[in-house]
Design an enzyme around this catalytic site. Structure first.
Site, PDB file in Angstrom:
ATOM      1  N   ALA A  95       0.835  -1.275  -0.145  1.00  0.00           N
ATOM      2  CA  ALA A  95      -0.098   0.037  -0.199  1.00  0.00           C
ATOM      3  C   ALA A  95       0.939   1.155  -0.034  1.00  0.00           C
ATOM      4  O   ALA A  95       0.754   2.435  -0.590  1.00  0.00           O
ATOM      5  CB  ALA A  95      -1.055  -0.181   1.174  1.00  0.00           C
ATOM      6  N   ASP A  96       1.822   1.151   0.907  1.00  0.00           N
ATOM      7  CA  ASP A  96       3.108   2.190   0.650  1.00  0.00           C
ATOM      8  C   ASP A  96       3.423   2.399  -0.455  1.00  0.00           C
ATOM      9  O   ASP A  96       3.666   3.768  -1.047  1.00  0.00           O
ATOM     10  CB  ASP A  96       3.797   2.404   1.800  1.00  0.00           C
ATOM     11  CG  ASP A  96       3.463   2.682   3.308  1.00  0.00           C
ATOM     12  OD1 ASP A  96       2.495   3.535   3.274  1.00  0.00           O
ATOM     13  OD2 ASP A  96       3.796   2.238   4.276  1.00  0.00           O
ATOM     14  N   ILE A  97       4.118   1.427  -1.086  1.00  0.00           N
ATOM     15  CA  ILE A  97       4.863   1.529  -2.259  1.00  0.00           C
ATOM     16  C   ILE A  97       4.198   1.725  -3.306  1.00  0.00           C
ATOM     17  O   ILE A  97       4.542   2.779  -4.205  1.00  0.00           O
ATOM     18  CB  ILE A  97       5.771   0.079  -2.496  1.00  0.00           C
ATOM     19  CG1 ILE A  97       6.255  -0.365  -1.624  1.00  0.00           C
ATOM     20  CG2 ILE A  97       5.995  -0.031  -4.007  1.00  0.00           C
ATOM     21  CD1 ILE A  97       7.740   0.333  -1.411  1.00  0.00           C
TER      22      ILE A  97
END
Length: 407
Positions: A179-181
């Site tokens: 999700a962050d990437i």
């Protein structure tokens, strides 16, 4: 050779992963990225170890591997933005920057005069990207958001892991913070689009990016599987909801990924796997039929696959043009001849470790190749250089700010 973003300056007020991933990508493409960090501690991920990079004597440098993964190519400037002088330093840099990236809570920078409205007033060409868990508006806007919880709330964990009726069946997060990437990559895309628009209009703009929005967007075919039927897909382990056989199968000595993407490949697989007549069976001749009858087909495939080793199957299936692959641990990934050939790992000069490894940007560009990467900076490594060359401060002014704890 100059990078594609040569001449673009990015003021990176973000920390941890999503924002730093975006700014690292921009740095790889040639932008000058100024990473603004808290004096004394810096980015939270600097302390997210072990493991830490080691020096030539094998001793920990204190530079966490997590931090090193997302901060290549940047310059570190320590500034205490809670002080009036620190805020002024950042505003002065924003005047001379093209992009600001931040991931504070909604409204968190307004009290420092570093929000979009404040910085737009001094630089209306600024592209300002805010990354939060849930966006700038809505009932969850003020909540903090972290990758793990976003994978859960955004549906990814409901699709990942073995079904409840199988041993160990439970919802499972992905092994990296996707999700962050993905949010970092969407931020990069949005920033590049906004810079293109600025080239035409002369005006910057505000980008509101939320982890939950991104996680929902990347559900891709699974989202459409639900939206077109009203039925929420469940966990299938390593199986695919729309393609069969397309999963991990046990072999005589381990596992192999079988990724049969069309009917021709399935016929080829059956021929070399000794499944005579199966491809001609009406239950299995088309992918649509195989999906409907997977519970009959998959056990047949399993019985065939356990008769040979993984390496034997790879040789057989590759010759038959049937997509397949081993499940590699990371030592095997980085020892893979294709990975090595593509120059995936590089070693960069580092002031404490001597050399640190990095996983290179995968973009291969003919006219503006990724080049000149530098190691993630140590805390405050470039403070004096940046304040002198961009901020226009004298040595005496810099010394006074350092003595006061502003930098």
């Amino acid at each position: 050779m100059p990078g594609a973003l040569d001449g673009i300056r990015v003021l990176d007020l973000s920390r941890v992963l999503a924002g730093p991933w975006a700014s690292q990508t921009l740095a790889d493409l040639g932008a000058e990225v100024i990473k603004v960090e808290r004096p004394g501690n810096g980015d939270d991920t600097r302390g997210w170890g072990p493991p830490y990079a080691k020096n030539a004597d094998g001793k920990d440098t204190g530079e966490a591997a997590y931090y090193l993964s997302a901060n290549r190519g940047k310059k570190s400037l320590t500034v205490d933005m809670t002080t009036d002088e620190g805020q002024q330093i950042i505003r002065d840099l924003a005047v001379k920057s093209d992009v600001v990236i931040e991931n504070f809570k909604v409204g968190g920078l307004a009290k420092y005069g570093l929000d979009y409205a404040s910085l737009k007033a001094v630089n209306d060409r600024l592209v300002y990207c805010s990354i939060t868990g849930f966006g700038q508006d809505g009932p969850y806007a003020k909540r903090a958001g972290y990758d793990f919880m976003i994978q859960a709330m955004g549906g990814l964990m409901s699709l990942t892991g073995a079904p409840d009726h199988e041993p160990g069946g439970q919802p499972m997060k992905v092994g990296v913070a996707v999700a962050d990437i993905f949010t970092g990559l969407y931020a990069t895309i949005g920033i590049l689009a906004a810079l293109r628009h600025r080239d035409e209009s002369g005006l910057g703009q505000y980008i509101d990016l939320a982890l939950l929005d991104v996680q929902t967007a990347i559900l891709a075919n699974q989202a459409m599987n639900y939206l077109t039927t009203g039925n929420a897909p469940g966990r299938l382990g390593n199986a695919h909801p729309n393609i069969v056989p397309y999963e991990a199968f046990p072999t005589a000595d381990g596992y192999i990924i079988l990724a049969v993407g069309n009917d021709s490949q399935f016929a080829s697989f059956c021929k070399v796997a000794g499944l005579d007549g199966v491809a001609d069976d009406a239950r299995f001749g088309t992918n649509r039929a195989r999906v409907a009858n997977r519970t009959d087909l998959v056990p047949m495939v399993r019985r065939a696959m356990v008769m040979k080793t993984t390496d034997e199957w790879i040789d057989i299936l590759e010759t038959a043009n049937v997509p397949c692959g081993p499940i590699n641990t990371l030592d095997r990934v980085f020892d893979n001849p294709q990975v090595k050939h593509r120059g995936t790992v590089k070693y960069l000069d580092h002031p404490l470790a001597g050399k640190v490894p990095t996983v290179s940007n995968p973009l291969k560009m003919s006219q503006t190749p990724i080049a000149g990467e530098t190691a993630p900076p140590i805390l405050g490594q470039h403070s004096e250089e940046l304040l002198r060359e961009i901020g226009g401060l004298s040595d005496d002014q810099i010394a006074r700010l350092r003595a006061a704890g502003v930098i």
